[in-house]
Design a protein around this motif. Structure first.
Motif, short mmCIF file in Angstrom:
data_model
loop_
_atom_site.label_atom_id
_atom_site.label_comp_id
_atom_site.label_asym_id
_atom_site.label_seq_id
_atom_site.Cartn_x
_atom_site.Cartn_y
_atom_site.Cartn_z
N UNK A 180 13.98 25.10 37.98
CA UNK A 180 14.05 24.93 38.95
C UNK A 180 12.53 25.17 40.09
N UNK A 181 12.78 24.80 41.41
CA UNK A 181 12.04 25.26 42.20
C UNK A 181 10.32 26.64 41.63
N UNK A 182 9.19 26.28 42.34
CA UNK A 182 9.00 27.43 41.45
C UNK A 182 9.51 29.13 42.22
N UNK A 183 9.55 28.88 43.79
CA UNK A 183 9.94 29.83 44.41
C UNK A 183 11.51 30.07 44.52
N UNK A 184 12.52 29.17 43.50
CA UNK A 184 13.90 29.12 43.03
C UNK A 184 14.33 30.22 42.70
N UNK A 185 15.38 30.74 42.86
CA UNK A 185 16.04 32.16 42.44
C UNK A 185 16.32 32.19 41.01
N UNK A 186 16.20 30.97 40.17
CA UNK A 186 16.97 31.24 38.69
C UNK A 186 16.25 32.65 38.03
N UNK A 187 16.46 33.09 37.52
CA UNK A 187 15.82 34.15 36.36
C UNK A 187 14.53 33.73 35.85
N UNK A 188 13.70 34.67 35.82
CA UNK A 188 12.62 34.11 34.50
C UNK A 188 13.48 34.13 33.53
N UNK A 189 14.12 35.40 33.03
CA UNK A 189 14.09 35.29 31.28
C UNK A 189 14.93 34.45 31.25
N UNK A 190 15.42 33.37 31.90
CA UNK A 190 16.23 32.70 31.83
C UNK A 190 18.39 32.33 32.21
N UNK A 191 18.45 30.95 31.87
CA UNK A 191 20.06 31.13 32.23
C UNK A 191 21.10 30.73 31.20
N UNK A 192 22.22 31.27 31.02
CA UNK A 192 22.91 30.44 29.66
C UNK A 192 23.30 29.16 30.78
N UNK A 193 23.73 28.35 29.52
CA UNK A 193 24.93 27.21 29.48
C UNK A 193 26.05 27.30 30.73
N UNK A 194 26.87 27.94 30.37
CA UNK A 194 28.26 28.59 31.03
C UNK A 194 27.88 28.64 32.76
N UNK A 195 26.55 29.29 32.75
CA UNK A 195 25.99 29.81 34.14
C UNK A 195 25.51 28.32 34.73
N UNK A 196 25.03 27.30 34.12
CA UNK A 196 24.93 26.15 34.87
C UNK A 196 25.87 25.52 36.13
N UNK A 197 27.01 25.22 36.05
CA UNK A 197 27.92 24.61 37.21
C UNK A 197 28.49 25.59 37.80
N UNK A 198 28.17 26.96 38.21
CA UNK A 198 27.90 27.78 39.41
C UNK A 198 26.45 27.63 40.14
N UNK A 199 25.15 26.95 39.57
CA UNK A 199 24.57 26.36 40.96
C UNK A 199 24.29 24.86 40.73
N UNK A 200 23.58 24.33 42.88
CA UNK A 200 23.77 22.95 42.48
C UNK A 200 23.33 22.30 41.48
N UNK A 201 23.01 21.15 41.32
CA UNK A 201 22.58 20.45 40.23
C UNK A 201 22.45 19.28 40.13
N UNK A 202 21.10 19.27 39.75
CA UNK A 202 20.20 17.41 39.60
C UNK A 202 20.38 17.08 38.61
N UNK A 203 20.88 15.96 39.33
CA UNK A 203 21.22 15.08 38.22
C UNK A 203 20.08 12.90 38.03
N UNK A 204 19.84 12.94 36.99
CA UNK A 204 19.25 11.61 36.64
C UNK A 204 20.31 10.86 36.29
#
Length: 297
Positions: A180-204
Protein backbone atom coordinates in the motif's frame (compact mmCIF):
# COMPACT_ATOMS: atom_id res chain seq x y z
CA UNK A 1 44.82 -27.18 -37.98
CA UNK A 2 46.89 -27.04 -34.74
CA UNK A 3 45.38 -25.20 -31.83
CA UNK A 4 46.14 -21.49 -31.80
CA UNK A 5 46.67 -21.16 -35.54
CA UNK A 6 44.23 -18.87 -37.29
CA UNK A 7 45.34 -19.54 -40.91
CA UNK A 8 47.82 -21.62 -42.93
CA UNK A 9 48.90 -21.16 -46.51
CA UNK A 10 51.17 -23.24 -48.72
CA UNK A 11 53.49 -21.00 -50.76
CA UNK A 12 55.44 -23.24 -53.08
CA UNK A 13 57.30 -25.62 -50.82
CA UNK A 14 57.22 -23.15 -47.91
CA UNK A 15 54.44 -23.35 -45.34
CA UNK A 16 53.28 -19.99 -44.00
CA UNK A 17 51.65 -19.94 -40.56
CA UNK A 18 49.81 -16.84 -39.42
CA UNK A 19 47.95 -16.89 -36.14
CA UNK A 20 45.03 -14.69 -35.15
CA UNK A 21 47.13 -13.10 -32.42
CA UNK A 22 49.52 -11.93 -35.13
CA UNK A 23 46.73 -10.25 -37.06
CA UNK A 24 45.20 -8.65 -33.97
CA UNK A 25 48.59 -7.33 -32.87
CA UNK A 26 49.45 -5.87 -36.27
CA UNK A 27 46.02 -4.26 -36.78
CA UNK A 28 46.11 -2.72 -33.30
CA UNK A 29 49.55 -1.16 -33.83
CA UNK A 30 48.71 0.03 -37.35
CA UNK A 31 45.48 1.66 -36.25
CA UNK A 32 46.69 3.11 -32.94
CA UNK A 33 50.05 4.34 -34.27
CA UNK A 34 51.65 3.28 -31.01
CA UNK A 35 52.93 0.04 -29.52
CA UNK A 36 52.12 1.18 -26.00
CA UNK A 37 48.51 2.16 -26.75
CA UNK A 38 47.96 -1.01 -28.79
CA UNK A 39 49.36 -3.11 -25.93
CA UNK A 40 46.92 -1.45 -23.53
CA UNK A 41 44.03 -2.20 -25.90
CA UNK A 42 45.03 -5.86 -26.17
CA UNK A 43 45.81 -6.20 -22.45
CA UNK A 44 49.32 -7.49 -23.06
CA UNK A 45 52.78 -6.08 -22.37
CA UNK A 46 54.51 -3.89 -24.92
CA UNK A 47 57.49 -6.28 -25.30
CA UNK A 48 55.10 -9.18 -25.97
CA UNK A 49 53.28 -7.10 -28.58
CA UNK A 50 56.53 -6.11 -30.29
CA UNK A 51 57.62 -9.76 -30.47
CA UNK A 52 54.27 -10.79 -31.95
CA UNK A 53 54.43 -8.18 -34.72
CA UNK A 54 58.05 -9.11 -35.42
CA UNK A 55 57.02 -12.78 -35.71
CA UNK A 56 54.39 -11.86 -38.30
CA UNK A 57 56.91 -9.83 -40.28
CA UNK A 58 59.34 -12.76 -40.23
CA UNK A 59 56.66 -15.18 -41.43
CA UNK A 60 55.62 -12.88 -44.28
CA UNK A 61 59.15 -11.82 -45.09
CA UNK A 62 58.32 -8.10 -45.19
CA UNK A 63 58.44 -5.16 -42.83
CA UNK A 64 54.87 -4.15 -41.90
CA UNK A 65 55.50 -1.43 -39.31
CA UNK A 66 57.85 1.53 -39.87
CA UNK A 67 59.67 2.02 -36.59
CA UNK A 68 62.25 4.52 -37.86
CA UNK A 69 60.06 7.62 -38.01
CA UNK A 70 58.89 9.55 -35.00
CA UNK A 71 55.33 8.39 -35.67
CA UNK A 72 54.80 4.63 -35.68
CA UNK A 73 52.81 3.53 -38.73
CA UNK A 74 52.42 0.86 -41.39
CA UNK A 75 54.84 0.60 -44.29
CA UNK A 76 53.57 0.39 -47.87
CA UNK A 77 53.39 -3.39 -47.51
CA UNK A 78 51.72 -2.93 -44.15
CA UNK A 79 49.05 -0.68 -45.62
CA UNK A 80 48.33 -3.26 -48.30
CA UNK A 81 48.18 -6.10 -45.77
CA UNK A 82 46.08 -4.13 -43.27
CA UNK A 83 42.86 -4.34 -45.25
CA UNK A 84 43.21 -8.09 -45.71
CA UNK A 85 43.95 -8.63 -42.03
CA UNK A 86 40.92 -6.62 -41.02
CA UNK A 87 38.74 -8.59 -43.44
CA UNK A 88 39.86 -11.86 -41.83
CA UNK A 89 39.15 -10.59 -38.32
CA UNK A 90 35.78 -9.15 -39.35
CA UNK A 91 34.76 -12.42 -41.03
CA UNK A 92 35.77 -14.32 -37.92
CA UNK A 93 33.72 -11.97 -35.77
CA UNK A 94 30.67 -12.49 -37.94
CA UNK A 95 31.10 -16.23 -37.77
CA UNK A 96 31.44 -16.23 -34.00
CA UNK A 97 28.36 -14.03 -33.65
CA UNK A 98 26.33 -16.33 -35.91
CA UNK A 99 27.35 -19.43 -33.97
CA UNK A 100 26.69 -17.79 -30.63
CA UNK A 101 23.27 -16.63 -31.80
CA UNK A 102 22.40 -20.27 -32.36
CA UNK A 103 23.72 -21.13 -28.90
CA UNK A 104 21.59 -18.72 -26.94
CA UNK A 105 18.35 -19.28 -25.04
CA UNK A 106 16.19 -16.16 -24.83
CA UNK A 107 14.47 -16.08 -21.44
CA UNK A 108 11.46 -13.77 -21.30
CA UNK A 109 10.28 -12.27 -18.03
CA UNK A 110 8.10 -9.35 -17.00
CA UNK A 111 9.60 -8.23 -13.67
CA UNK A 112 12.03 -9.33 -10.94
CA UNK A 113 13.21 -12.82 -11.76
CA UNK A 114 12.78 -15.19 -8.81
CA UNK A 115 15.94 -15.51 -6.76
CA UNK A 116 18.14 -17.37 -6.18
CA UNK A 117 16.56 -19.72 -8.74
CA UNK A 118 17.33 -17.52 -11.77
CA UNK A 119 21.01 -17.09 -10.97
CA UNK A 120 21.46 -20.80 -10.20
CA UNK A 121 19.60 -21.92 -13.32
CA UNK A 122 21.57 -19.68 -15.67
CA UNK A 123 24.91 -20.62 -14.11
CA UNK A 124 24.16 -24.35 -14.27
CA UNK A 125 22.99 -24.16 -17.88
CA UNK A 126 25.86 -22.01 -19.15
CA UNK A 127 28.53 -24.09 -17.42
CA UNK A 128 27.13 -27.39 -18.65
CA UNK A 129 26.50 -26.34 -22.28
CA UNK A 130 28.86 -23.49 -23.09
CA UNK A 131 25.81 -21.65 -24.40
CA UNK A 132 24.36 -18.48 -22.95
CA UNK A 133 21.07 -17.11 -21.61
CA UNK A 134 19.84 -13.80 -22.95
CA UNK A 135 17.42 -12.04 -20.62
CA UNK A 136 14.50 -10.36 -22.39
CA UNK A 137 12.37 -8.04 -20.24
CA UNK A 138 8.88 -7.70 -21.71
CA UNK A 139 5.44 -6.76 -20.43
CA UNK A 140 3.81 -9.92 -21.81
CA UNK A 141 6.26 -12.87 -21.98
CA UNK A 142 3.57 -15.27 -23.24
CA UNK A 143 2.79 -13.05 -26.20
CA UNK A 144 6.50 -12.79 -26.99
CA UNK A 145 6.80 -16.58 -26.73
CA UNK A 146 3.95 -17.00 -29.19
CA UNK A 147 5.57 -14.52 -31.56
CA UNK A 148 8.96 -16.23 -31.39
CA UNK A 149 10.75 -13.35 -29.68
CA UNK A 150 11.68 -15.53 -26.67
CA UNK A 151 12.35 -19.26 -26.30
CA UNK A 152 11.13 -19.70 -22.72
CA UNK A 153 8.85 -17.50 -20.61
CA UNK A 154 8.87 -17.08 -16.83
CA UNK A 155 5.26 -16.74 -15.73
CA UNK A 156 3.98 -16.06 -12.23
CA UNK A 157 0.54 -17.38 -11.47
CA UNK A 158 -1.38 -19.55 -13.90
CA UNK A 159 -0.22 -19.08 -17.52
CA UNK A 160 -3.41 -17.56 -18.86
CA UNK A 161 -3.55 -17.13 -22.66
CA UNK A 162 -0.53 -19.37 -23.27
CA UNK A 163 0.26 -19.90 -26.97
CA UNK A 164 -1.37 -22.94 -28.59
CA UNK A 165 0.75 -26.03 -28.25
CA UNK A 166 2.93 -24.62 -25.47
CA UNK A 167 3.52 -26.39 -22.19
CA UNK A 168 4.03 -25.10 -18.66
CA UNK A 169 6.47 -26.51 -16.12
CA UNK A 170 5.72 -25.71 -12.48
CA UNK A 171 8.91 -24.71 -10.65
CA UNK A 172 7.89 -23.67 -7.13
CA UNK A 173 5.53 -21.39 -5.22
CA UNK A 174 6.16 -17.92 -3.80
CA UNK A 175 4.47 -16.40 -0.76
CA UNK A 176 2.37 -13.28 -1.19
CA UNK A 177 2.48 -9.97 0.64
CA UNK A 178 0.24 -6.89 0.51
CA UNK A 179 1.42 -3.46 -0.57
CA UNK A 180 0.00 0.00 0.00
CA UNK A 181 1.03 3.64 -0.07
CA UNK A 182 3.41 4.65 2.71
CA UNK A 183 0.63 6.69 4.28
CA UNK A 184 -2.07 4.20 3.29
CA UNK A 185 -4.62 2.75 5.67
CA UNK A 186 -3.47 -0.87 5.70
CA UNK A 187 -2.59 -1.96 9.26
CA UNK A 188 1.12 -2.53 9.68
CA UNK A 189 0.38 -5.80 11.45
CA UNK A 190 -0.89 -7.31 8.24
CA UNK A 191 -3.99 -8.24 6.27
CA UNK A 192 -5.92 -11.46 5.83
CA UNK A 193 -6.59 -12.80 2.36
CA UNK A 194 -10.34 -12.72 3.02
CA UNK A 195 -10.12 -8.95 3.57
CA UNK A 196 -8.46 -8.17 0.24
CA UNK A 197 -11.73 -7.84 -1.79
CA UNK A 198 -12.94 -5.07 0.51
CA UNK A 199 -10.11 -2.78 -0.68
CA UNK A 200 -9.61 -1.18 -4.09
CA UNK A 201 -7.15 -3.53 -5.79
CA UNK A 202 -4.39 -2.41 -8.15
CA UNK A 203 -3.93 -5.16 -10.75
CA UNK A 204 -1.22 -5.79 -13.31
CA UNK A 205 -3.46 -7.31 -15.97
CA UNK A 206 -0.62 -8.64 -18.13
CA UNK A 207 1.74 -10.32 -15.70
CA UNK A 208 0.29 -9.85 -12.23
CA UNK A 209 -0.37 -12.71 -9.85
CA UNK A 210 -3.48 -11.36 -8.12
CA UNK A 211 -6.62 -9.99 -9.73
CA UNK A 212 -10.33 -10.70 -10.05
CA UNK A 213 -9.43 -14.14 -11.40
CA UNK A 214 -7.92 -15.03 -8.00
CA UNK A 215 -11.30 -15.11 -6.25
CA UNK A 216 -14.49 -17.13 -6.68
CA UNK A 217 -17.02 -15.58 -9.02
CA UNK A 218 -18.86 -12.72 -7.36
CA UNK A 219 -16.43 -12.53 -4.44
CA UNK A 220 -13.62 -10.53 -5.98
CA UNK A 221 -12.68 -6.90 -5.29
CA UNK A 222 -15.42 -4.33 -5.74
CA UNK A 223 -13.04 -1.87 -7.44
CA UNK A 224 -10.10 -2.69 -9.67
CA UNK A 225 -7.41 -0.31 -10.89
CA UNK A 226 -5.85 -1.84 -14.01
CA UNK A 227 -2.20 -1.41 -14.98
CA UNK A 228 -0.16 -2.91 -17.81
CA UNK A 229 3.15 -3.75 -16.12
CA UNK A 230 4.98 -3.88 -12.80
CA UNK A 231 6.22 -0.29 -12.90
CA UNK A 232 2.71 1.04 -13.47
CA UNK A 233 1.44 -1.23 -10.70
CA UNK A 234 4.07 0.04 -8.26
CA UNK A 235 3.47 3.72 -9.01
CA UNK A 236 -0.32 3.28 -8.74
CA UNK A 237 0.08 1.71 -5.30
CA UNK A 238 2.45 4.52 -4.33
CA UNK A 239 -0.19 7.05 -5.39
CA UNK A 240 -2.67 5.39 -3.00
CA UNK A 241 -5.03 4.40 -5.80
CA UNK A 242 -5.51 1.05 -4.08
CA UNK A 243 -3.65 -1.80 -2.44
CA UNK A 244 -1.70 -4.48 -4.24
CA UNK A 245 -0.92 -8.14 -3.67
CA UNK A 246 2.38 -9.41 -4.97
CA UNK A 247 4.95 -12.20 -4.39
CA UNK A 248 7.32 -11.62 -1.50
CA UNK A 249 10.23 -11.07 -3.88
CA UNK A 250 8.88 -7.53 -4.40
CA UNK A 251 9.15 -6.76 -0.69
CA UNK A 252 12.75 -7.97 -0.59
CA UNK A 253 13.98 -6.29 -3.74
CA UNK A 254 11.78 -3.24 -4.38
CA UNK A 255 12.61 -0.06 -2.48
CA UNK A 256 10.13 2.73 -3.12
CA UNK A 257 9.90 5.54 -0.56
CA UNK A 258 6.14 5.86 -1.07
CA UNK A 259 5.31 2.13 -0.79
CA UNK A 260 5.28 -0.18 2.19
CA UNK A 261 4.68 -3.91 2.35
CA UNK A 262 2.71 -5.72 5.06
CA UNK A 263 2.23 -9.44 5.82
CA UNK A 264 -0.65 -11.24 4.16
CA UNK A 265 -2.07 -14.26 5.97
CA UNK A 266 -4.17 -17.02 4.50
CA UNK A 267 -3.24 -16.23 0.91
CA UNK A 268 -2.83 -19.08 -1.55
CA UNK A 269 0.73 -19.44 -2.81
CA UNK A 270 1.73 -17.87 -6.11
CA UNK A 271 3.02 -20.44 -8.59
CA UNK A 272 6.03 -19.84 -10.83
CA UNK A 273 6.05 -21.59 -14.20
CA UNK A 274 8.32 -21.90 -17.19
CA UNK A 275 6.32 -21.93 -20.43
CA UNK A 276 7.97 -23.31 -23.55
CA UNK A 277 7.04 -24.48 -27.03
CA UNK A 278 5.48 -27.92 -27.00
CA UNK A 279 8.46 -29.32 -28.91
CA UNK A 280 11.49 -27.45 -27.56
CA UNK A 281 14.86 -27.50 -29.26
CA UNK A 282 17.68 -29.49 -27.70
CA UNK A 283 19.18 -26.31 -26.24
CA UNK A 284 15.87 -25.21 -24.71
CA UNK A 285 15.35 -28.70 -23.32
CA UNK A 286 18.73 -28.52 -21.60
CA UNK A 287 17.81 -25.14 -20.14
CA UNK A 288 14.58 -26.63 -18.79
CA UNK A 289 16.59 -29.47 -17.25
CA UNK A 290 18.92 -27.01 -15.54
CA UNK A 291 16.03 -24.80 -14.41
CA UNK A 292 14.07 -27.63 -12.84
CA UNK A 293 17.16 -29.15 -11.24
CA UNK A 294 17.70 -26.01 -9.11
CA UNK A 295 14.03 -25.31 -8.42
CA UNK A 296 14.01 -27.13 -5.09
CA UNK A 297 14.92 -25.69 -1.68
Amino acid sequence: MPAGHGARWERGAVRVDVELRHLRAFVAVARRGSFSRAADDLLITQPALSRTVAQLEKVLGVELIDRSAGQIGPTAAGREFLGHAEEVLAALGRGVAAVRAGRTVRLGFSWLLPDPWAQRAMTRFERSTGASVRLVRCDDPLRELGGGAVDVAVVRGEPRDAPPGSRAVHLFDEERVAACAERGALPSGGLDWSEVPSWPLVVNVRSGTTGPWSFPSGRGPERVVETENFDEWLESVAADRGIGVVPDVARRRTHHPAVRFVPLTGAPPSAVHLVHPGRPSELVRRFLDAATAVAGP
